[in-house]
Scaffold this motif. Structure first.
Motif, PDB file in Angstrom:
ATOM      1  N   PRO A 109      27.871  64.769  -2.204  1.00  0.00           N
ATOM      2  CA  PRO A 109      27.871  64.901  -0.750  1.00  0.00           C
ATOM      3  C   PRO A 109      29.267  64.783  -0.172  1.00  0.00           C
ATOM      4  CG  PRO A 109      27.054  62.741  -1.405  1.00  0.00           C
ATOM      5  CD  PRO A 109      27.168  63.557  -2.654  1.00  0.00           C
ATOM      6  N   ILE A 110      29.522  65.524   0.901  1.00  0.00           N
ATOM      7  CA  ILE A 110      30.805  65.457   1.587  1.00  0.00           C
ATOM      8  C   ILE A 110      30.555  65.275   3.075  1.00  0.00           C
ATOM      9  CG2 ILE A 110      32.178  66.762  -0.078  1.00  0.00           C
ATOM     10  CD1 ILE A 110      31.605  69.272   1.517  1.00  0.00           C
ATOM     11  N   VAL A 111      31.570  64.804   3.774  1.00  0.00           N
ATOM     12  CA  VAL A 111      31.461  64.544   5.213  1.00  0.00           C
ATOM     13  C   VAL A 111      32.691  65.133   5.885  1.00  0.00           C
ATOM     14  CG1 VAL A 111      31.387  62.779   7.010  1.00  0.00           C
ATOM     15  CG2 VAL A 111      30.103  62.442   4.878  1.00  0.00           C
ATOM     16  N   LYS A 112      32.477  65.987   6.872  1.00  0.00           N
ATOM     17  CA  LYS A 112      33.604  66.624   7.573  1.00  0.00           C
ATOM     18  C   LYS A 112      34.484  65.576   8.240  1.00  0.00           C
ATOM     19  CE  LYS A 112      34.731  70.468  10.667  1.00  0.00           C
ATOM     20  NZ  LYS A 112      35.876  69.801  11.281  1.00  0.00           N
ATOM     21  N   VAL A 157      33.999  64.300  -7.023  1.00  0.00           N
ATOM     22  CA  VAL A 157      34.312  64.213  -5.601  1.00  0.00           C
ATOM     23  C   VAL A 157      33.852  62.842  -5.105  1.00  0.00           C
ATOM     24  CG1 VAL A 157      33.914  65.160  -3.304  1.00  0.00           C
ATOM     25  CG2 VAL A 157      34.043  66.700  -5.263  1.00  0.00           C
ATOM     26  N   VAL A 158      34.795  62.060  -4.602  1.00  0.00           N
ATOM     27  CA  VAL A 158      34.496  60.698  -4.168  1.00  0.00           C
ATOM     28  C   VAL A 158      34.801  60.552  -2.682  1.00  0.00           C
ATOM     29  CG1 VAL A 158      35.015  58.248  -4.494  1.00  0.00           C
ATOM     30  CG2 VAL A 158      35.065  59.796  -6.461  1.00  0.00           C
ATOM     31  N   LEU A 159      33.819  60.106  -1.912  1.00  0.00           N
ATOM     32  CA  LEU A 159      34.053  59.808  -0.503  1.00  0.00           C
ATOM     33  C   LEU A 159      34.869  58.527  -0.400  1.00  0.00           C
ATOM     34  CD1 LEU A 159      30.563  60.490   1.146  1.00  0.00           C
ATOM     35  CD2 LEU A 159      32.667  61.774   1.543  1.00  0.00           C
ATOM     36  N   THR A 160      36.008  58.589   0.314  1.00  0.00           N
ATOM     37  CA  THR A 160      36.876  57.412   0.456  1.00  0.00           C
ATOM     38  C   THR A 160      37.175  57.137   1.927  1.00  0.00           C
ATOM     39  OG1 THR A 160      38.858  58.797   0.189  1.00  0.00           O
ATOM     40  CG2 THR A 160      37.947  57.763  -1.806  1.00  0.00           C
ATOM     41  N   SER A 175      23.071  56.353   3.318  1.00  0.00           N
ATOM     42  CA  SER A 175      22.503  56.726   2.015  1.00  0.00           C
ATOM     43  C   SER A 175      23.514  57.372   1.075  1.00  0.00           C
ATOM     44  CB  SER A 175      21.293  57.655   2.173  1.00  0.00           C
ATOM     45  OG  SER A 175      20.273  57.016   2.918  1.00  0.00           O
ATOM     46  N   LYS A 176      24.780  57.444   1.468  1.00  0.00           N
ATOM     47  CA  LYS A 176      25.811  58.016   0.595  1.00  0.00           C
ATOM     48  C   LYS A 176      26.593  56.897  -0.093  1.00  0.00           C
ATOM     49  CE  LYS A 176      26.520  62.355   3.104  1.00  0.00           C
ATOM     50  NZ  LYS A 176      25.449  62.204   4.105  1.00  0.00           N
ATOM     51  N   THR A 177      27.090  57.202  -1.294  1.00  0.00           N
ATOM     52  CA  THR A 177      27.937  56.265  -2.018  1.00  0.00           C
ATOM     53  C   THR A 177      29.389  56.512  -1.632  1.00  0.00           C
ATOM     54  OG1 THR A 177      26.422  56.128  -3.897  1.00  0.00           O
ATOM     55  CG2 THR A 177      28.697  55.482  -4.298  1.00  0.00           C
ATOM     56  N   VAL A 178      30.097  55.433  -1.306  1.00  0.00           N
ATOM     57  CA  VAL A 178      31.483  55.543  -0.857  1.00  0.00           C
ATOM     58  C   VAL A 178      32.357  54.577  -1.648  1.00  0.00           C
ATOM     59  CG1 VAL A 178      30.804  56.206   1.486  1.00  0.00           C
ATOM     60  CG2 VAL A 178      31.200  53.797   0.955  1.00  0.00           C
ATOM     61  N   VAL A 226      35.879  48.492  -2.546  1.00  0.00           N
ATOM     62  CA  VAL A 226      34.447  48.326  -2.782  1.00  0.00           C
ATOM     63  C   VAL A 226      33.806  49.685  -3.030  1.00  0.00           C
ATOM     64  CG1 VAL A 226      32.259  47.571  -1.765  1.00  0.00           C
ATOM     65  CG2 VAL A 226      34.349  46.265  -1.321  1.00  0.00           C
ATOM     66  N   ILE A 227      32.967  49.763  -4.050  1.00  0.00           N
ATOM     67  CA  ILE A 227      32.131  50.942  -4.286  1.00  0.00           C
ATOM     68  C   ILE A 227      30.698  50.545  -3.979  1.00  0.00           C
ATOM     69  CG2 ILE A 227      31.303  52.615  -5.976  1.00  0.00           C
ATOM     70  CD1 ILE A 227      33.890  52.180  -7.520  1.00  0.00           C
ATOM     71  N   GLY A 228      30.050  51.297  -3.099  1.00  0.00           N
ATOM     72  CA  GLY A 228      28.684  50.942  -2.751  1.00  0.00           C
ATOM     73  C   GLY A 228      28.027  51.990  -1.874  1.00  0.00           C
TER      74      GLY A 228
END
Length: 269
Positions: A109-112, A157-160, A175-178, A226-228
């Motif tokens: 998943p990605i977020v604009k 692809v990692v949301l940061t 509900s997304k992992t960041v 933190v990863i969660g």
């Protein structure tokens, strides 16, 4: 060892050139084909491990021979979402970095407008090949914009996002992992703390619950990563789902607000 690697590379390339083999893969299971391309294609062009710290500008502006076929890791902000499997990222806006096209073979998943870290193989953009291999339908304008330019075939692809991004606009992260980093603003209990966002003046603090290092190992002012997963703070649900015994005052202050349920955390130097 070198001979074995060479033979594997030749075999993998021959498999890719075998059109009937590739077509059969797509007909049976497109997901398997994507995974195989991610593994097999890099094998045809030996390259070292991920080059950490590569910038978007370096990927876009470096001569083709420098990075084409190599695996790199870049960080940037999601600029355009072209579909579930493609987006562009921009580097440091301060220096007016260009955009690079990312083919999201992982379908993560990605977020604009959020920050991401992408690891993948640099290829040259050929619209027909990209569309056929990854089931994309790119607009004609992207043919003009990215023709002949590098494209990143992502394997990770990692949301940061920054803590303030999640705290201010939580719905897009639910509900997304960041992977989120920030300074510890408050240590509430052995399994709860809040992160401050130094980039967002006056921004809200983000609550983190879960895999916090042992009491005494984290102090206010320290930077942690933190990863969660992100969810809304509902005391009854969190206590039930994660076997936590939360302090009553947490319910009063944070009920309905975003919280990161940590899977792991570490103090950053």
């Amino acid at each position: 060892m070198r001979n074995r690697l060479s033979k594997n590379c030749v075999l993998n390339c021959e498999l890719i050139r075998n059109g009937s083999f590739v077509q059969a893969l797509w007909k049976t299971n497109g997901t398997i084909a994507l995974a195989l391309f991610a593994v097999v294609l890099p094998a045809c062009t030996p390259s070292p491990g991920p080059k950490a710290g590569t910038t978007v500008s370096e990927v876009v502006n470096a001569p083709n021979a420098d990075l084409i076929g190599k695996t790199v890791t870049v960080s940037g902000e999601v600029e355009k979402i072209l579909g579930p499997k493609a987006f562009t990222i921009e580097g440091n806006r301060l220096f007016n970095d260009p955009e690079v096209l990312v083919v999201n073979a992982t379908e993560s998943p990605i977020v604009k407008d959020s920050l991401v870290r992408v690891t993948g193989t640099v290829r040259q953009f050929l619209r027909s090949q990209i569309e056929s291999k990854f089931d994309l339908d790119l607009a004609q304008e992207f043919e003009v914009e990215f023709r002949g330019k590098p494209v990143l075939i992502a394997t990770t692809v990692v949301l940061t996002p920054r803590p303030g991004e999640i705290a201010e606009e939580p719905n897009q992260f639910i509900s997304k992992t960041v992977t989120v980093s920030g300074k510890v603003a408050k240590v509430i209990s052995p399994n709860a703390l809040t992160l401050d966002d130094k980039e967002l003046v006056g921004g809200k603090e983000l609550l983190v619950i879960g895999a916090i290092p042992a009491a005494g190992s984290i102090d206010e002012g320290k930077t942690v990563q933190v990863i969660g997963s992100v969810r809304k703070f509902v005391t009854a649900e969190i206590e039930r789902d994660f076997d936590f015994d939360l302090q009553p005052d947490l319910e009063v202050e944070y009920e309905g607000k975003p919280v990161v349920i940590a899977q792991s955390s570490q103090t950053m130097e």
